[in-house]
Write an enzyme that holds these catalytic residues in place. Structure first.
Site: not given
Ligand code: TYM
Length: 346
Positions: A212, A126, A209
């Protein structure tokens, strides 16, 4: 591996509690759904205590338009509910509503080491080449994530594959805190990365991957896409000229084909081998319409329900406020005890 010494091996002293979060930045997509959201309701329906959160403070580590952030946060809440999260059974709220997350994150900023953060692949991706210009929040991001989880003493965190490294860091922070202060106060959380679709890839490039932030909307299926758009994106998804194999081994060197089969398996709750038993030998011209029908059947009811919930935003806000009160009831005593352990006069 980190500099933390691995001493604590069991969470036996902690009640099972699930926490997970999703960023309200941009549209919710199929990767979020299959990798995370779809599995959240499962834990809730098994009667496990579940805490789910829109992580708006993580979202602002990169620029967010204020009006759009509000809209995305409410739409994400609608996405949680439409995917089966029942606010009567799970705690559902927005991160900035519970100040304890940011308060514990500060403590963890003083526990975590710079080197740990620098190793995070998401930071490297990022921040890119211009890391001097990235926000300090983006660098400290995993520390806030550890606080999200540990402020509830959560023992299990369902996520997609891309969050694995952040969860390892969460474990390292818990272990270092416990070692530094000679306590067994924070659990060493287990990541739960399960199912056929823990890493959903771009429909335009099976080695990247689904995300968004991909500039191409055709690379992802958004949870708000209508049936025609979903079908069109699947029809245009990148594939190779060969027919589908009858065993998972046959997908090893075929990332685009493997991605579509994984998506099918994730949506149908089947294993990849079960899917290939049914579709092995078929050409993509036959498989893609099957996948499109399945995706529309599974996703359309969710997008319809999301649109319906978005008509009453006051109700969404009321649900989040109530969820935040319940979240605070767990987080406040854990933060107070943390302050006591580290010697802060209260
Ligand atoms: P975020 O918002 O990017 O994504 C949310 C969840 O979706 C999953 N994910 C995917 N799974 C499979 N294939 C993909 N292409 C894909 N893209 C996203 C992510 O693994 C995630 O589970 N840092 C985290 C948010 C967060 C969080 C937390 C998660 C903040 N605090 C505490 C768990 C516990 C994030 O940016 O996810």
């Amino acid at each position: 591996m980190s500099d933390a010494v691995q001493t604590q091996s069991s969470n036996a002293a902690f009640t099972k509690r699930v926490f997970s979060g999703i960023q309200p930045s941009g549209d919710l997509h199929l990767g979020n759904y299959l990798g995370a959201l779809k599995r959240f309701a499962g834990a809730q329906n098994q009667g496990i205590e579940t805490v789910y959160c829109m992580v708006d403070q993580h979202a602002i580590t990169v620029w967010q338009d204020p009006a759009e952030l509000k809209r995305s946060t409410r739409e994400l809440a609608a996405g949680f509910i439409a995917s089966g999260i029942d606010p009567e059974k799970s705690i559902l709220f927005n991160q900035s509503q519970v100040a304890e997350h940011a308060q514990l994150a500060w403590v963890f900023n003083c526990v975590a080491r710079m080197g740990w953060m620098q190793r995070m692949t998401q930071w490297k991706d990022k921040a890119g080449k211009n890391s001097q210009n990235a926000s300090l929040g983006l660098f400290a991001y995993p520390s806030l994530m550890a606080a999200d989880i540990l402020v509830y003493h959560a023992t299990h965190v369902p996520v997609g594959e891309d969050q694995k490294q952040h969860l390892e860091l969460t474990r390292d922070i818990a272990i270092k805190f416990n070692n530094d202060y000679g306590v067994e106060f924070f659990p060493v959380t287990e990541p739960v990365i399960e199912g056929a679709a823990t890493r959903v890839m771009s429909l335009r490039d099976g080695t990247k991957k689904m995300s968004k932030s991909d500039p191409s909307d055709a690379s992802r299926i958004n949870m708000t896409d209508d049936a025609d758009t979903i079908a069109k994106k699947i029809r245009k998804a990148k594939t190779d000229p060969e027919a589908l194999p009858s065993e998972a081994k046959g997908l090893e060197e075929r990332p685009d084909a493997r991605n579509l089969v994984n998506i099918y398996a994730g949506l149908a709750d089947m294993s990849v081998d079960e899917v290939l038993r049914d579709v092995g030998g078929k050409a993509f011209s036959e498989f893609k319409p099957m996948l499109a029908d399945l995706a529309v059947a599974k996703l359309s009811p969710i997008s319809t329900e999301m649109a319906h919930l978005m008509e009453n935003q006051d109700e969404i806000d009321a649900i989040l406020r109530k969820g935040a009160d319940s979240a605070r009831a767990i987080a406040t005593p854990i933060l107070e005890k943390t302050y006591d352990i580290i010697g802060m006069v209260r």
